[in-house]
Structure formats: C-alpha cells, structure tokens
Design an enzyme around this catalytic site. Structure first.
Site, PDB file in Angstrom:
ATOM      1  N   LYS A  73       0.843  -1.215   0.000  1.00  0.00           N
ATOM      2  CA  LYS A  73       0.000   0.000   0.000  1.00  0.00           C
ATOM      3  C   LYS A  73       0.871   1.256   0.000  1.00  0.00           C
ATOM      4  CE  LYS A  73      -1.611   1.586   4.050  1.00  0.00           C
ATOM      5  NZ  LYS A  73      -1.446   2.960   4.504  1.00  0.00           N
ATOM      6  N   ASN A  74       1.819   1.309   0.940  1.00  0.00           N
ATOM      7  CA  ASN A  74       2.551   2.562   1.095  1.00  0.00           C
ATOM      8  C   ASN A  74       3.529   2.818  -0.050  1.00  0.00           C
ATOM      9  OD1 ASN A  74       1.091   3.208   3.322  1.00  0.00           O
ATOM     10  ND2 ASN A  74       2.603   2.474   4.805  1.00  0.00           N
ATOM     11  N   ARG A 145      -3.095  10.595   4.258  1.00  0.00           N
ATOM     12  CA  ARG A 145      -1.820  11.261   4.510  1.00  0.00           C
ATOM     13  C   ARG A 145      -1.011  11.387   3.210  1.00  0.00           C
ATOM     14  NH1 ARG A 145       0.909  14.347   8.243  1.00  0.00           N
ATOM     15  NH2 ARG A 145       3.128  13.888   8.231  1.00  0.00           N
ATOM     16  N   CYS A 169      -4.716   8.163   9.256  1.00  0.00           N
ATOM     17  CA  CYS A 169      -5.069   7.586  10.560  1.00  0.00           C
ATOM     18  C   CYS A 169      -4.679   8.555  11.680  1.00  0.00           C
ATOM     19  CB  CYS A 169      -4.326   6.263  10.764  1.00  0.00           C
ATOM     20  SG  CYS A 169      -5.113   4.870   9.950  1.00  0.00           S
ATOM     21  N   ARG A 174       1.421  14.156  13.620  1.00  0.00           N
ATOM     22  CA  ARG A 174       1.861  14.024  12.235  1.00  0.00           C
ATOM     23  C   ARG A 174       2.096  15.384  11.559  1.00  0.00           C
ATOM     24  NH1 ARG A 174      -1.175   8.910   9.541  1.00  0.00           N
ATOM     25  NH2 ARG A 174       0.862   8.604   8.589  1.00  0.00           N
ATOM     26  N   PRO A 175       3.050  16.154  12.080  1.00  0.00           N
ATOM     27  CA  PRO A 175       3.340  17.452  11.459  1.00  0.00           C
ATOM     28  C   PRO A 175       3.961  17.289  10.074  1.00  0.00           C
ATOM     29  CG  PRO A 175       4.971  16.951  13.142  1.00  0.00           C
ATOM     30  CD  PRO A 175       3.943  15.844  13.201  1.00  0.00           C
ATOM     31  N   ILE A 176       4.104  18.421   9.363  1.00  0.00           N
ATOM     32  CA  ILE A 176       4.698  18.364   8.019  1.00  0.00           C
ATOM     33  C   ILE A 176       5.885  19.326   7.918  1.00  0.00           C
ATOM     34  CG2 ILE A 176       2.696  17.537   6.712  1.00  0.00           C
ATOM     35  CD1 ILE A 176       2.057  20.508   6.151  1.00  0.00           C
ATOM     36  N   ASP A 177       6.451  19.659   9.091  1.00  0.00           N
ATOM     37  CA  ASP A 177       7.550  20.634   9.091  1.00  0.00           C
ATOM     38  C   ASP A 177       8.738  20.191   8.245  1.00  0.00           C
ATOM     39  OD1 ASP A 177       7.656  18.640  11.139  1.00  0.00           O
ATOM     40  OD2 ASP A 177       9.369  19.656  12.015  1.00  0.00           O
ATOM     41  N   ASP A 392       3.868  -0.087  12.065  1.00  0.00           N
ATOM     42  CA  ASP A 392       2.632  -0.565  11.429  1.00  0.00           C
ATOM     43  C   ASP A 392       2.292  -2.006  11.807  1.00  0.00           C
ATOM     44  OD1 ASP A 392       2.424   1.870  10.262  1.00  0.00           O
ATOM     45  OD2 ASP A 392       3.136   1.252   8.283  1.00  0.00           O
ATOM     46  N   ARG A 488      -8.968   0.492   4.315  1.00  0.00           N
ATOM     47  CA  ARG A 488      -8.015   1.445   3.755  1.00  0.00           C
ATOM     48  C   ARG A 488      -6.727   0.756   3.356  1.00  0.00           C
ATOM     49  NH1 ARG A 488      -7.557   6.902   7.066  1.00  0.00           N
ATOM     50  NH2 ARG A 488      -6.098   7.107   5.357  1.00  0.00           N
TER      51      ARG A 488
HETATM   52  N1  EPU Z   1       7.293  13.706  11.535  1.00  0.00           N
HETATM   53  C1  EPU Z   1       7.643  14.971  11.914  1.00  0.00           C
HETATM   54  N2  EPU Z   1       7.675  15.936  10.954  1.00  0.00           N
HETATM   55  C2  EPU Z   1       7.388  15.692   9.653  1.00  0.00           C
HETATM   56  C3  EPU Z   1       7.035  14.388   9.285  1.00  0.00           C
HETATM   57  C4  EPU Z   1       6.993  13.402  10.253  1.00  0.00           C
HETATM   58  O1  EPU Z   1       7.905  15.237  13.080  1.00  0.00           O
HETATM   59  O2  EPU Z   1       7.456  16.621   8.841  1.00  0.00           O
HETATM   60  C5  EPU Z   1       7.223  12.650  12.575  1.00  0.00           C
HETATM   61  C6  EPU Z   1       5.792  12.112  12.741  1.00  0.00           C
HETATM   62  O3  EPU Z   1       5.038  12.941  13.582  1.00  0.00           O
HETATM   63  C7  EPU Z   1       6.024  10.742  13.308  1.00  0.00           C
HETATM   64  C8  EPU Z   1       7.353  10.336  12.684  1.00  0.00           C
HETATM   65  O4  EPU Z   1       7.934  11.509  12.143  1.00  0.00           O
HETATM   66  O5  EPU Z   1       6.150  10.827  14.691  1.00  0.00           O
HETATM   67  C9  EPU Z   1       7.206   9.292  11.580  1.00  0.00           C
HETATM   68  O6  EPU Z   1       6.357   9.778  10.569  1.00  0.00           O
HETATM   69  P1  EPU Z   1       6.643   9.522   9.036  1.00  0.00           P
HETATM   70  O7  EPU Z   1       6.655  10.830   8.346  1.00  0.00           O
HETATM   71  O8  EPU Z   1       7.807   8.631   8.875  1.00  0.00           O
HETATM   72  O9  EPU Z   1       5.336   8.734   8.628  1.00  0.00           O
HETATM   73  P2  EPU Z   1       4.385   9.015   7.390  1.00  0.00           P
HETATM   74  O10 EPU Z   1       5.177   9.293   6.185  1.00  0.00           O
HETATM   75  O11 EPU Z   1       3.344   9.969   7.802  1.00  0.00           O
HETATM   76  C10 EPU Z   1       4.384   6.522   6.627  1.00  0.00           C
HETATM   77  C11 EPU Z   1       3.333   5.485   6.396  1.00  0.00           C
HETATM   78  C12 EPU Z   1       2.740   5.055   7.719  1.00  0.00           C
HETATM   79  C13 EPU Z   1       3.866   4.505   8.594  1.00  0.00           C
HETATM   80  C14 EPU Z   1       4.968   5.556   8.756  1.00  0.00           C
HETATM   81  C15 EPU Z   1       6.155   5.078   9.538  1.00  0.00           C
HETATM   82  C16 EPU Z   1       2.495   6.115   4.236  1.00  0.00           C
HETATM   83  C17 EPU Z   1       1.369   6.614   3.420  1.00  0.00           C
HETATM   84  N3  EPU Z   1       2.306   6.040   5.545  1.00  0.00           N
HETATM   85  O12 EPU Z   1       3.702   7.605   7.260  1.00  0.00           O
HETATM   86  O13 EPU Z   1       1.817   4.008   7.427  1.00  0.00           O
HETATM   87  O14 EPU Z   1       3.364   4.174   9.853  1.00  0.00           O
HETATM   88  O15 EPU Z   1       5.420   5.989   7.467  1.00  0.00           O
HETATM   89  O16 EPU Z   1       6.706   3.950   8.958  1.00  0.00           O
HETATM   90  O17 EPU Z   1       3.520   5.761   3.702  1.00  0.00           O
HETATM   91  C18 EPU Z   1      -0.013   2.622   7.841  1.00  0.00           C
HETATM   92  O18 EPU Z   1       0.215   2.072   6.747  1.00  0.00           O
HETATM   93  O19 EPU Z   1      -0.826   2.151   8.673  1.00  0.00           O
HETATM   94  C19 EPU Z   1       0.695   3.863   8.178  1.00  0.00           C
HETATM   95  C20 EPU Z   1       0.291   4.690   9.123  1.00  0.00           C
END
Ligand code: EPU
Length: 519
Positions: A73-74, A145, A169, A174-177, A392, A488
């Site tokens: 999926k991801n 996301r 989810c 989940r910030p985007i900084d 996950d 999902r």
């Molecule tokens: N984070 C920040 N700032 C940012 C981005 C992330 O502080 O700008 C923090 C998040 O708050 C979190 C950590 O970094 O605490 C990890 O987040 P990451 O960005 O790695 O996760 P993501 O890209 O939002 C993807 C997967 C998730 C999976 C995570 C970690 C996708 C679409 N989603 O999320 O998948 O848990 O990586 O491996 O690729 C799932 O499939 O159930 C799922 C949630």
C-alpha cells in the site's frame, strides 16, 4: 500543530495571488478516459461509505494453507504520487492493491487532470502528461496522509502548488515541518493559508538543488523531497532520510523513469535533478506489513500457513520476534513451478525455477511445533524507523503478546498516539497496562483462556487488523466495527483469512436499515 507554530521560512510579505497555474492553460481538470469504469467504482465506494460494515469473527479455530500477499500500500501510494513527475509517456504500474486509500489517491491525481486507468488485477496506468491543475481536491487530500506527497512533484514540475493539509489515521500529531523545510532548502517559498500549504519556487521558474538534513527519518518527507529533487536544477543531498523499503521502491521507480538517484535504502540520497522524467513500466514490491499481519495470524491461532510473494530481507525484524516467541519460519526458495508434460503416454514433471528480478520467495510460518505444545513466549519490542521493528505491526504484535507466556513490553517510539487498540483488547480480556507510550502485557498461559469475544471498535487501520487477529484467537464471537479503517489498507482481508480457514464474515447494514432497527 507543530507545523503551524514554526513554519519554515515563511514569507509573510509574499503577495497571495491566485495560483497562476491553478488550471494550467486555463483548462478545467479534464474528464478521464475509462471514466465509466472508474467512476462506477468510486460511486460504489461512496454508496458503501454510507453503510455500516462489521466483521464478525468466531475464534478458536486453526488456519492452514497458502495465502497471497498483495502489493505494498505505502509503496503504491508513493509511486502513484511520483508518477506526476512523468511529463511524457504513461506510468504502467503493476501490483497496486485495490484499497480505499489507493482509490483516493487515484481521485487526487484525477483532480489534477492526470488520466488514471484502473485495469484490474493490480494494474494502474497513470498518464500525467497533461496535468491541468496544481491544486488537488482538498476533500480527497484530507482523507489520506499520502495525498500530501503530490506537493513535491507539482512544485518541481510547475513551480507552484497549493495542497490542503493531509489526513490519514489519527495516530499522532503528524506534522509536516520536514516536508516544508526540505522544500525551502530547494528554493521554495511557503505560505500556510486557510488550511492549505502554498508553495512557489522563489525564482519563479523551478526548484534548485540543495542540501537538507532531516531531524527525523520521516518516510513521507523523504519521499516528497526525493520526487521534488528529481526535477530540481542541480544536485541535492538529503541526509538522515528514511530507509524503508517503500522509499527505496519509489527511488527505483523514479530511476526507471529517468531520474538519477544514488543511495536509495541508505541514510543519504544524492539526487542529480533532470529536466524531465518519462513514464515506464513498474511493479510495486509486496506489502511487508500485510505479510507480517498474516504471519501473526498464523502465530496467534497456533497454526501453520505459507505466504508469498515476500522479500525476506524486508521482514528481518518481524521474523526475529516471531522466532524468539517460538514460531518456526522456513523460507521456501524462489518461485518454483511444477509443470506436467505428456511425452508419448508418460506424464513427466519438469521443475522450473523462476527467478524474478526481485527474488520474491514464499515463507512458511508455523506456531504448531513450538515448545510446550504451542505455548509461545512473550518478548520486548520497540518500534523504530526501518530496519527497526515497524510501527505498522505494533498493534498486531500486541494482540499476539496477549496470548504469549509471561510479561511482554511494547514501546511505541514512532507515533505518540498509536495505542487506541489497547482499550479494545482489554475489552476482550487482555491484561495490558498502559504507561505513556509503553504497554505492559501479562500474557495468559493458554491462548484459549487469554481472550473472549465481544463487540469492539477499530479506531485506525493497524489497530483494526489487531482486533481481527485477537478475535481469531478469542473464545466465542468478536464483532468489529469501524471496518472502513481496515479497508483502507488490506486488500481482500477477510477473503484471505477465510481462504486459510478462519471463521470470519462481513455484515453490511445500510443506514436506513440501521435507523429502522433503532426505531
Ligand atoms: N514527523 C515529523 N515531521 C514531519 C514528518 C513526520 O515530526 O514533517 C514525525 C511524525 O510525527 C512521526 C514520525 O515523524 O512521529 C514518523 O512519521 P513519518 O513521516 O515517517 O510517517 P508518514 O510518512 O506519515 C508513513 C506510512 C505510515 C507509517 C509511517 C512510519 C504512508 C502513506 N504512511 O507515514 O503508514 O506508519 O510511514 O513507517 O507511507 C499505515 O500504513 O498504517 C501507516 C500509518
């Protein structure tokens, strides 16, 4: 939200004109080919969204047989967004799982004017040659996301984009900084307005190569910056990037499309930006999280199953934990095909070994022959970025640990709010004490006495899967609501479990019926 409190290089003085390219060449997003099939699928999905889906699981049975693993999926979500980088030729993708999240991503791409043809059997063709907008549908972005990942390709290709804050989810803030600071390092100017992020290339043309160190190896930020840098002018160096296989798969896709990326799968990426990328054929990797979930299904029911295709190297931390608990895992070798051939009157079997490019193999997972007649041992686990144990799979493993001997500890270090399943597992009789981001699980010696069925509610995707697994081990009937979360991310979840012998059924009640019931 952290992002809003410290936006990267904000530009308050920047005028806020309507986006020059909001509708490129003044055209509205155009209708899509294969429109009827896809539109019908979306309509069905919408009709279903009004229905209440529940999974009813009768526990206590064992599983047996072989089950197929879908495409990741991801990885598929990242590659679908990455296909927007291709200005000529279509990206023909295989192994895209049919999920509500991938359908939402297709809707995001269509809202930009890309042509997306879902051909069935995991084949999806994306033609982003004639993108007509740089502002994707906010409602769709708010659902997943990964919708936010389109920001990278859009701003890199067109010099500007405006994307709503992402959904997904509810497992943490989940910030985007990191996404935004990284884009700023590539010459973007960023504004946050009315719940949308507006990004423009400062030079009015496009992004330029730069250096950026991620404070945390975020999967989504790495993927977004990788796509952006692939079309930036010059060389970009990204350090402390995510090493997840899904990130490496996106890199492989972009390279197939003409990008120059070195270091995929390591902590540093060196990307030499290209003027244009082209479409290509590409197969998505198997879903390691689905594979891990099915492996836990075997363990929690003390069964023996096999599954394929998998890439064992992606499952190391998962196999280590299951083996430590007492499961036996056997790699069944590369794809092996037995073909019977009639020579005269004799039937001769030829064994063909098929080596695929990615060396997919099958795994057999057995919890039958573990010590003490299926009595698995508890263990400690901490979630970490890859190659550590994946967040996950934390809820699914917690469900398993409720049936394992002794005290187990689960520490969630990736997301700060990924413990919603604990309350539901407790309803099933699990003895779990939550302390901050750690859960202490007192397992029961015999799995039959560890859990007993009752109604529970899934609050997120992986937590929902954990409840299904717990239901399969529990005595009696477990009814799981909130199934849309599971849909999902798991393709044909209950069909796959049914094929292994699980006693699981989907109950669909439409709102009207429910209301009649209430009246
Ligand atoms: N984070 C920040 N700032 C940012 C981005 C992330 O502080 O700008 C923090 C998040 O708050 C979190 C950590 O970094 O605490 C990890 O987040 P990451 O960005 O790695 O996760 P993501 O890209 O939002 C993807 C997967 C998730 C999976 C995570 C970690 C996708 C679409 N989603 O999320 O998948 O848990 O990586 O491996 O690729 C799932 O499939 O159930 C799922 C949630």
């Amino acid at each position: 939200m952290a992002l809003l409190s410290s936006p990267p290089s904000p530009s308050p003085s920047l005028p806020s004109p309507p986006l020059r390219l909001r509708h490129l060449r003044g055209l509205p997003p155009r209708p899509i080919s294969a429109a009827s099939a896809s539109a019908d699928a979306d309509a069905d999905a919408d009709a279903d969204a009004d229905a209440d889906h529940r999974l009813v699981v009768s526990g206590g049975g064992r599983l047996a047989g072989h089950v197929g693993v879908s495409g990741s999926k991801n990885a598929a979500l990242a590659v679908l967004a990455g296909a927007l980088c291709c200005s000529s030729g279509a990206a023909a993708l295989r192994g895209v799982p049919d999920l509500s999240d991938t359908r939402t991503m297709a809707a995001v791409l269509r809202s930009l004017g890309a042509r997306v043809e879902e051909r069935g059997g995991g084949e999806v063709v994306v033609d982003a040659g004639d993108v007509t907008s740089v502002e994707p549908d906010s409602e769709a972005i708010g659902r997943i996301r990964a919708g936010f990942f389109v920001l990278g390709p859009l701003v890199a290709r067109f010099g500007e984009a405006e994307v709503a804050l992402p959904g997904g989810c509810r497992i943490g803030a989940r910030p985007i900084d990191l996404y935004l600071r990284g884009l700023a390092a590539l010459g973007a100017v960023i504004q946050l307005r009315h719940g949308k992020v507006r990004v423009e290339a400062a030079n009015g043309k496009g992004l330029v190569g730069g250096q950026f160190h991620l404070d945390y190896p975020s999967v989504g930020a790495t993927e977004t910056l990788m796509t952006a840098a692939s079309l930036a002018d010059g060389v970009t160096i990204l350090s402390n990037v995510a090493r997840e296989p899904e990130v490496a798969d996106l890199a492989k896709f972009l390279v197939t499309c003409g990008a120059q990326i070195e270091g995929a799968g390591t902590s540093t990426l060196v990307i030499n930006g290209k003027k244009r990328l082209h479409g290509a054929e590409f197969t998505i990797i198997p879903d390691r999280i689905e594979a891990g979930t099915l492996m836990v299904a075997a363990a929690i029911t003390r069964s023996c199953i096999s599954l394929s295709p998998v890439i064992p190297g992606h499952l190391t931390s998962i196999m280590d934990k299951l083996s430590a608990a007492g499961c036996k895992i056997i790699q069944k070798g590369r794809h092996i095909l037995e073909v019977g051939v009639l020579l005269g009157s004799k039937l001769i079997f030829l064994v063909l070994k098929i080596r695929t490019l990615r060396d997919f193999v099958a795994l057999q997972v057995s919890a039958l022959s573990s010590p003490n007649n299926g009595d698995l041992q508890g263990f400690y686990l901490k979630t970490l970025p890859y190659p550590g144990f994946p967040t996950d799979l934390q809820p699914q493993f917690m469900a398993l640990l409720t049936t394992c001997n002794g005290l187990s500890v689960v520490e969630e270090s990736v997301f700060e709010n990924r413990m919603h399943h604990v309350k539901e597992l407790q309803k099933l009789g699990a003895r779990i004490r939550l302390s901050g981001s750690s859960a202490f699980i007192q397992g029961k010696r015999h799995r039959s006495s560890a859990l007993s069925g009752c109604p529970v509610e899934a609050a997120d995707l992986r937590g929902g899967a954990a409840l299904v697994l717990a239901g399969m081990a529990a005595e009696g009937v477990t009814e799981i609501s909130g199934v849309s979360h599971i849909d999902r991310g798991y393709e044909n979840f209950e069909a796959k479990l049914l094929s292994l012998g699980a006693n699981i059924e989907r109950k669909v009640e439409h709102q009207q019926q429910l209301m009649t019931g209430i009246a």
